[in-house]
Scaffold this active site. Sequence first.
Site, PDB file in Angstrom:
ATOM      1  N   ASP A 163       0.797  -1.269   0.011  1.00  0.00           N
ATOM      2  CA  ASP A 163       0.025  -0.083   0.068  1.00  0.00           C
ATOM      3  C   ASP A 163       0.745   1.258   0.096  1.00  0.00           C
ATOM      4  OD1 ASP A 163       0.820  -0.857   2.650  1.00  0.00           O
ATOM      5  OD2 ASP A 163      -0.413   0.967   3.516  1.00  0.00           O
ATOM      6  N   GLU A 210      -0.071  -0.693   5.763  1.00  0.00           N
ATOM      7  CA  GLU A 210       0.906  -0.294   6.765  1.00  0.00           C
ATOM      8  C   GLU A 210       0.868   1.174   6.968  1.00  0.00           C
ATOM      9  OE1 GLU A 210       4.972   0.908   7.892  1.00  0.00           O
ATOM     10  OE2 GLU A 210       3.954   1.701   5.974  1.00  0.00           O
TER      11      GLU A 210
END
Length: 468
Positions: A89, A152
């Site tokens: 991400d 994250e």
Amino acid sequence: MTIAWKEEVAKRKQDLLADLFDLLKIESVREDNKATADAPVGPGPKDALEFFLKLAERDGFETKMVDNMAGHVAYGEGDQTLGILGHVDVVPVDNFWKTNPFKPEIIDGKLYARGASDDKGPTMAAYYALKIIKELDLPVEKAVRFIVGTDEESNWECMTRYFASETKPDFGFSPDADFPIINGEKGMYSTKLVFDETTDQLVSFQAGQRENMVPGEATAVIRYEGDQLKELADSFNAQENIELSVRQQGENSYVLTLIGKASHAMDPAKGYNAATYLAKFLMLLDDAFNNDSFIRLLGGVLHEDFYGQALNIAYTDDVMGVLTVNPGVVATENREMSIALNLRIPKGKPYSELDVAFKELSETYGFRIEAAQKGNKVPHYVSGDDPLVKVLLDVYSRQTGEEAHEKSIGGGTYGRLLDRGVAYGALFPHSEDTMHQANEFIDVDDLMAATAIYCEAIYELIKPGSEV
């Protein structure tokens, strides 16, 4: 056994870049408004995870998906397991890119794209390192689990779900920070200050996309009588070396837009916080703005209070360094103004003291405190005497010829999820850090050098006879 790791990496350079380009093209920003049971943080992060796992299957690895939020690539067998933890991400983008952030492009040896350095580039480098070890059919006596997450940059819910059903590796690293090593990570403390009442002259105030980013742009809609607004803005621009524009949108109604500089919240002094600068400007206009608690706190107390002195929470640890403060998101909703703060906390500072400090501040400035965000994390430290740290530092020194030493940072990586977990690369001491910024890039030569270091490091940790 001597292996020419750099040569092995060079043979696969074009393949590595081709796979990385395909991963970088995926717009894997978390989108809660598009979240479904099938894609818990939105379609982009899930697409990136699926791409990565299919890549590993192509190369003959065993893979596993967990709740469409995390997954792993498995290799080797043994009584111990090495964990390598990366994420696919990325943080949102703004309007200040010179290239398309999701159309990777190499310019003057630098690969530009969102995620090039945080963390798709380093994750792909570490994956190719494992792929090279597999292709060389080297003997190993430990298992490897390459774990990939999709959340994250937010709340790490992906790892919460993953480790709810999967065992934790015995030791490992995350390729999501700096070389020579990061064996200490500050804790994270987030809180949201909500103001029920503000001056009627302030219609709205918006800045920031994530708490872990310094806001690069801020916009306020105000009511203001007088003809000095543009003159005051010009004077403020000259004094602060900032870019503030004024646009009239009706009688006595103006839109103010201030351009700052986004950066990572772990080192807020590297950015120019557009929210606090804009609030500082509003304080210059008249008593209604200057006496407003929301504006005074944002523009008077929080402006450039990077280390918490004005908040009376300053603290320094000899190993981990200073506490830092970032007003990351400022928002208006139903006439309520809120400031979301992200603090990075060295070991030794009790979070209860922060709770007390903000409670006392609320009595002065009249805000209410929303509960600390679930992303709060305690400080993490792995001793420099740990064999894991020693092996990784030795490999770095051998490949670079440079002195290697332990280091702590304000950022948080998946390394802290393991009791014996650290962060390891991929930025070198000479690298320019563009994480969370517009025009993010990674130097291609540095990416290849990092891949070679990961090759040797992984093999040193899992080869027969290795004691880690």
